[in-house]
Design a protein around this motif. Structure first.
Motif, short mmCIF file in Angstrom:
data_model
loop_
_atom_site.label_atom_id
_atom_site.label_comp_id
_atom_site.label_asym_id
_atom_site.label_seq_id
_atom_site.Cartn_x
_atom_site.Cartn_y
_atom_site.Cartn_z
N SER A 186 -0.40 26.43 12.84
CA SER A 186 -1.01 27.75 12.73
C SER A 186 -2.06 27.89 13.83
CB SER A 186 -1.65 27.92 11.36
OG SER A 186 -2.66 26.95 11.16
N ASN A 235 -7.53 40.50 10.64
CA ASN A 235 -8.74 40.83 9.88
C ASN A 235 -9.60 41.77 10.72
OD1 ASN A 235 -8.12 39.07 7.69
ND2 ASN A 235 -8.76 37.33 8.93
N ASN A 259 -5.74 43.12 6.94
CA ASN A 259 -6.77 43.13 5.91
C ASN A 259 -7.86 44.11 6.34
OD1 ASN A 259 -5.56 41.16 4.22
ND2 ASN A 259 -6.25 39.56 5.62
N LYS A 297 -3.61 33.92 12.81
CA LYS A 297 -4.67 34.74 12.23
C LYS A 297 -5.58 35.25 13.33
CE LYS A 297 -8.26 33.07 9.96
NZ LYS A 297 -9.12 32.48 8.91
N ASP A 322 -9.09 37.26 13.91
CA ASP A 322 -10.35 37.74 13.33
C ASP A 322 -11.05 38.71 14.28
OD1 ASP A 322 -10.15 36.22 10.98
OD2 ASP A 322 -10.97 34.44 11.97
N ASN A 338 -5.64 30.18 14.91
CA ASN A 338 -6.69 31.17 14.63
C ASN A 338 -7.30 31.62 15.96
OD1 ASN A 338 -6.16 30.59 12.00
ND2 ASN A 338 -8.08 29.53 11.60
N GLN A 347 4.23 34.91 10.54
CA GLN A 347 3.22 35.70 9.84
C GLN A 347 2.02 35.91 10.78
OE1 GLN A 347 3.52 36.81 6.63
NE2 GLN A 347 5.50 35.84 6.28
N ASN A 363 2.17 30.89 11.81
CA ASN A 363 1.05 31.54 11.11
C ASN A 363 -0.08 31.75 12.10
OD1 ASN A 363 1.74 31.59 8.06
ND2 ASN A 363 2.30 29.53 8.71
N THR A 386 -1.64 37.69 10.72
CA THR A 386 -2.65 38.30 9.85
C THR A 386 -3.80 38.81 10.71
OG1 THR A 386 -2.08 36.79 8.05
CG2 THR A 386 -4.20 37.91 7.90
#
Length: 261
Positions: free
Chosen positions: A23, A77, A97, A52, A54, A25, A73, A50, A75
């Protein structure tokens, strides 16, 4: 994420080095959309499943034209800017999100976009496949000119209010509104269906649209169940309500808006 810089002539290029098969970030703060998309693509290329992001704040075109050979996936934020997931293809699921701005899923071909907030205008503009789920409200002209072909069938589910001109020029697919809708729903539609959870038919319908009580909800049941799963809603309670379904009026076809007999 490591960055390697190299020069070619007067130009300096940066290559983002991602760890394969893990994953990732990353922070969007301080990056423009080109830099952010370059980082995401670098991660997808090496097989990260995955990702993410931010501190997203208004960067446009995130994941525009993305596809992945294996389910990926992504994601986000924060608040992505216009045209999130434009031309999105298979293998990618984007979860936001927060809220999203205009033209989410513009001409998307496959994949999935899940928004845990509100969406702006022209949601799913000219969408050709895949699905979009919005927990909250959507702006004007959601699903405008969505279309389907063979096994490609776009689906949009909106949990809150929807602005005017929902499904304008709709040519195919399913639009599902669980809250109130604005005026002129389905204007110019000549294909597809619009389901609205309501006890009364929507107002200001054009002569090209027929609204009837939906006697059977089997067509939309799987998408209501998925909506409930994403957002913690009760699918059975939603399906107990009355729905109207809007279809094109075959006796008064869309072409008569423009063709004189």
């Amino acid at each position: 994420m490591k960055v390697k810089s190299y020069k070619w002539g007067r130009h300096t290029f940066k290559v983002h080095l991602c760890r394969k098969g893990t994953s990732e970030n990353m922070k969007a703060k301080g990056l423009d959309f080109k830099q952010l998309n370059e980082q995401i693509r670098a991660c997808v290329r090496v097989g990260n499943k995955n990702i993410k992001i931010d501190d997203c704040c208004g960067q446009r075109f995130i994941c525009s034209g993305f596809s992945a050979e294996t389910p990926t996936q992504i994601t986000i934020n924060g608040t992505p800017g216009n045209a999130l997931g434009a031309y999105l293809d298979g293998g990618c699921t984007i979860t936001v999100n927060g809220n999203a701005q205009d033209a989410v899923g513009d001409t998307m071909n496959d994949g999935k976009i899940i928004i845990h907030g509100n969406a702006g205008d022209a949601l799913g503009y000219s969408m050709r496949g895949g699905s979009i789920f919005v927990k909250g409200d959507a702006g004007y002209r959601a699903g405008v000119h969505a279309k389907e072909y063979k096994d490609k069938k776009p689906v949009i589910v909106i949990g809150g209010k929807v602005g005017s001109f929902l499904g304008e020029y709709l040519a195919g697919g399913l639009l599902i509104a669980l809250g109130s809708v604005g005026g002129f729903t389905g204007t110019g539609m000549h294909g597809g269906k619009i389901y609205i959870r309501t006890s009364e038919p929507p107002k200001n319908l054009s002569a090209q649209v027929i609204a009837t009580i939906a006697e059977n909800l089997d067509e939309i049941r799987p998408y209501i169940v998925e909506f409930a799963k994403h957002f913690g809603a009760n699918a059975q309670e939603i399906l107990k309500a009355q729905f109207y379904v809007l279809k094109p009026n075959a006796k008064n076809p869309y072409k008569q808006l423009y063709v004189m007999n």
